[in-house]
Design a protein around this motif. Sequence first.
Motif, PDB file in Angstrom:
ATOM      1  N   UNK A  39       8.128  11.984   6.714  1.00 42.01           N
ATOM      2  CA  UNK A  39       6.626  12.001   5.554  1.00 42.01           C
ATOM      3  C   UNK A  39       5.700  13.350   6.297  1.00 42.01           C
ATOM      4  N   UNK A  40       5.728  13.685   7.902  1.00 38.79           N
ATOM      5  CA  UNK A  40       4.234  14.118   8.608  1.00 38.79           C
ATOM      6  C   UNK A  40       4.188  15.278   8.026  1.00 38.79           C
ATOM      7  N   UNK A  41       4.747  16.025   7.091  1.00 37.88           N
ATOM      8  CA  UNK A  41       5.141  17.596   7.508  1.00 37.88           C
ATOM      9  C   UNK A  41       5.052  17.888   5.919  1.00 37.88           C
ATOM     10  N   UNK A  42       4.675  16.525   4.561  1.00 37.64           N
ATOM     11  CA  UNK A  42       4.785  16.788   3.583  1.00 37.64           C
ATOM     12  C   UNK A  42       3.185  16.716   3.253  1.00 37.64           C
ATOM     13  N   UNK A  43       2.948  17.639   2.926  1.00 35.84           N
ATOM     14  CA  UNK A  43       1.218  17.344   1.912  1.00 35.84           C
ATOM     15  C   UNK A  43       1.046  16.347   1.223  1.00 35.84           C
ATOM     16  N   UNK A  44       1.980  16.244   0.559  1.00 31.66           N
ATOM     17  CA  UNK A  44       1.571  14.987  -0.339  1.00 31.66           C
ATOM     18  C   UNK A  44       1.005  13.758   0.341  1.00 31.66           C
ATOM     19  N   UNK A  53       0.260  12.824   2.525  1.00 30.88           N
ATOM     20  CA  UNK A  53      -1.146  12.274   3.468  1.00 30.88           C
ATOM     21  C   UNK A  53      -1.600  10.803   3.274  1.00 30.88           C
ATOM     22  N   UNK A  54      -1.399  10.797   2.387  1.00 22.64           N
ATOM     23  CA  UNK A  54      -1.978   8.647   1.888  1.00 22.64           C
ATOM     24  C   UNK A  54      -1.367   7.957   2.151  1.00 22.64           C
ATOM     25  N   UNK A  55      -0.038   8.495   2.372  1.00 16.83           N
ATOM     26  CA  UNK A  55       1.273   7.757   2.917  1.00 16.83           C
ATOM     27  C   UNK A  55       1.177   7.583   4.740  1.00 16.83           C
ATOM     28  N   UNK A  56       0.636   9.047   5.386  1.00 17.23           N
ATOM     29  CA  UNK A  56       1.009   9.267   6.402  1.00 17.23           C
ATOM     30  C   UNK A  56      -0.012   8.443   7.099  1.00 17.23           C
ATOM     31  N   UNK A  57      -1.730   8.351   6.249  1.00 15.47           N
ATOM     32  CA  UNK A  57      -2.891   7.389   6.797  1.00 15.47           C
ATOM     33  C   UNK A  57      -2.424   6.477   7.302  1.00 15.47           C
ATOM     34  N   UNK A  58      -1.364   5.163   5.972  1.00 14.85           N
ATOM     35  CA  UNK A  58      -1.377   4.151   6.153  1.00 14.85           C
ATOM     36  C   UNK A  58      -0.106   3.807   7.065  1.00 14.85           C
ATOM     37  N   UNK A  91       1.089  -1.119  -0.194  1.00 15.62           N
ATOM     38  CA  UNK A  91      -0.045   0.218   0.006  1.00 15.62           C
ATOM     39  C   UNK A  91       1.049   1.155   0.311  1.00 15.62           C
ATOM     40  N   UNK A  92       2.571   1.697   0.822  1.00 17.66           N
ATOM     41  CA  UNK A  92       2.774   2.265   1.184  1.00 17.66           C
ATOM     42  C   UNK A  92       3.452   2.765  -0.369  1.00 17.66           C
ATOM     43  N   UNK A  93       4.001   1.437  -1.218  1.00 16.65           N
ATOM     44  CA  UNK A  93       5.013   1.759  -2.793  1.00 16.65           C
ATOM     45  C   UNK A  93       3.715   2.192  -3.410  1.00 16.65           C
ATOM     46  N   UNK A  94       2.407   1.414  -3.448  1.00 16.96           N
ATOM     47  CA  UNK A  94       1.640   1.967  -4.324  1.00 16.96           C
ATOM     48  C   UNK A  94       1.483   3.547  -4.629  1.00 16.96           C
ATOM     49  N   UNK A 126       2.375   6.860  -7.413  1.00 16.55           N
ATOM     50  CA  UNK A 126       1.239   7.023  -7.476  1.00 16.55           C
ATOM     51  C   UNK A 126       1.463   8.166  -7.793  1.00 16.55           C
ATOM     52  N   UNK A 127       2.370   8.701  -6.736  1.00 16.97           N
ATOM     53  CA  UNK A 127       2.632  10.535  -6.196  1.00 16.97           C
ATOM     54  C   UNK A 127       4.268  10.510  -7.058  1.00 16.97           C
ATOM     55  N   UNK A 128       4.898  10.213  -6.989  1.00 23.08           N
ATOM     56  CA  UNK A 128       6.690   9.893  -8.130  1.00 23.08           C
ATOM     57  C   UNK A 128       6.686   8.775  -9.083  1.00 23.08           C
ATOM     58  N   UNK A 129       5.613   8.092  -9.582  1.00 23.98           N
ATOM     59  CA  UNK A 129       5.782   7.685 -10.675  1.00 23.98           C
ATOM     60  C   UNK A 129       6.614   5.936 -10.215  1.00 23.98           C
TER      61      UNK A 129
END
Length: 87
Positions: A57-62, A64-69, A11-14, A18-21
């Motif tokens: 990663x906690x201060x990087x808004x981009x 957020x999905x990874x942070x939730x996981x 999930x983290x990698x996917x 999605x963010x970085x290719x």
Amino acid sequence: MMGIVLDYADSIMENCMGLFGRISPTDLKHTEFGTFSNDKDAYTAIRKKLAAFRTTIENNVNMNGVLNIVDEFAQKINRYIYLSDNS
């Protein structure tokens, strides 16, 4: 437990792809966890690595999905630590 770890890693990698290719396996660093005499020590080591990753990663808004996981995974690990104390 290994299946759960792999599900969260996927999930983290996917999300990251999605963010970085697409990420090549050679872009990843191996993380050594060591060997453990019991499950609780292994869970605690994973939780510590998750907490360290979260701070990066906690201060990087981009992210957020990874942070939730990561937060969801940490909750699951906390549950396993609790259950390992009470089994």
